[in-house]
Design a protein around this motif. Structure first.
Motif, short mmCIF file in Angstrom:
data_model
loop_
_atom_site.label_atom_id
_atom_site.label_comp_id
_atom_site.label_asym_id
_atom_site.label_seq_id
_atom_site.Cartn_x
_atom_site.Cartn_y
_atom_site.Cartn_z
N ASP A 176 64.44 -32.31 -49.10
CA ASP A 176 63.41 -32.50 -50.19
C ASP A 176 63.37 -33.31 -51.26
O ASP A 176 62.89 -34.02 -51.41
N ALA A 177 64.66 -32.91 -51.65
CA ALA A 177 65.23 -33.51 -53.03
C ALA A 177 65.61 -34.91 -52.95
O ALA A 177 65.11 -35.86 -53.60
N ALA A 178 66.09 -35.18 -51.64
CA ALA A 178 66.44 -36.75 -51.25
C ALA A 178 65.14 -37.37 -51.19
O ALA A 178 64.92 -38.53 -51.71
N VAL A 179 64.14 -36.95 -50.37
CA VAL A 179 62.88 -37.43 -50.30
C VAL A 179 62.30 -38.14 -51.68
O VAL A 179 61.70 -38.84 -51.93
N ASN A 180 62.36 -36.79 -52.38
CA ASN A 180 61.69 -36.89 -53.78
C ASN A 180 62.32 -37.98 -54.73
O ASN A 180 61.73 -39.14 -55.16
N ARG A 181 63.57 -38.12 -54.56
CA ARG A 181 64.34 -39.09 -55.17
C ARG A 181 64.01 -40.52 -54.71
O ARG A 181 64.09 -41.49 -55.34
N LEU A 182 64.05 -40.57 -53.44
CA LEU A 182 63.58 -41.95 -52.59
C LEU A 182 62.33 -42.38 -53.07
O LEU A 182 61.95 -43.58 -53.47
N VAL A 183 61.44 -41.53 -53.09
CA VAL A 183 59.88 -41.97 -53.31
C VAL A 183 60.02 -42.18 -54.98
O VAL A 183 59.41 -43.47 -55.10
N ALA A 184 60.51 -41.51 -55.71
CA ALA A 184 60.61 -42.01 -57.05
C ALA A 184 61.32 -43.21 -57.13
O ALA A 184 60.65 -44.06 -58.03
N GLY A 185 62.37 -43.54 -56.58
CA GLY A 185 63.04 -44.63 -56.89
C GLY A 185 62.70 -45.87 -56.17
O GLY A 185 62.44 -46.99 -56.83
N ILE A 186 61.85 -45.84 -55.14
CA ILE A 186 61.49 -46.90 -54.25
C ILE A 186 59.85 -47.31 -54.97
O ILE A 186 59.50 -48.62 -54.84
#
Length: 188
Positions: A176-186
């Motif tokens: 979940d944290a990885a997905v959150n960071r990916l979404v925020a970054g991309i």
């Protein structure tokens, strides 16, 4: 006729299992029959060639990865924003991780596509169609991100899945944290 469809699906599911457990080199009609518990020759009756078997596996992978209608209905009631986009991505990741045979079989097919043009054709056609459908869905739902950003998410999810299904590089970062960071970054 229903019985034939059920058997075809069971054979394709067995093929996915063989592909995930034995790799592309282990995917034979005989291995599929053994995994499905069917008499020898059954898989070749349904899928006369290895290419027919591969096409059936690609189709079955698509079916098994299709999101649940009730999940889509629940999400489409929400306002389109990055948080909703993250929940769609999280659902894709959840489906892949909850059915590791499918995810691993898909990686096996992608590797096999580098060696066999028929696999590249079958898998490539499905992947391009699925990608175009993702882009169209994203646009019709009013979600942020266009074609390029959707492609970046595909690349990121592929990497995340390969990492989580094999040898994780960072085990303290939750999915979940990885997905959150990916979404925020991309989507930035």
């Amino acid at each position: 006729m229903v019985r034939n469809i059920e058997r075809r699906m069971a054979l394709a599911d067995a093929g996915i299992q063989v592909l995930a457990e034995e790799g592309a080199r282990g995917l034979t009609h005989r291995a599929v029959d053994a995994a499905a518990g069917t008499p020898r020759g059954t898989a070749s009756n349904y899928f006369p060639t290895r290419d027919d078997l591969i096409r059936a596996l690609v189709g079955r992978i698509e079916e098994r990865l299709t999101p649940a209608p009730e999940m889509l209905a629940a999400l489409e009631k929400r306002t389109p924003d990055p948080a909703l986009f993250a929940d769609y991505v999280r659902d894709v990741v959840r489906r892949l991780l909850s059915d590791p045979h499918v995810a691993i079989a898909l990686f096996e097919l992608r590797l096999e596509a580098t060696r066999r043009p028929a696999v590249a054709d079958a898998l490539g056609a499905w992947r391009r169609q699925a990608f175009d459908a993702d882009v169209a869905f994203n646009e019709s739902a009013g979600l942020p991100g266009g074609r390029t950003k959707i492609a970046l998410f595909h690349y990121a999810i592929d990497g995340l899945m390969l990492d989580r299904l094999t040898v994780p590089v960072e085990s303290t970062l939750s999915v979940d944290a990885a997905v959150n960071r990916l979404v925020a970054g991309i989507l930035r």
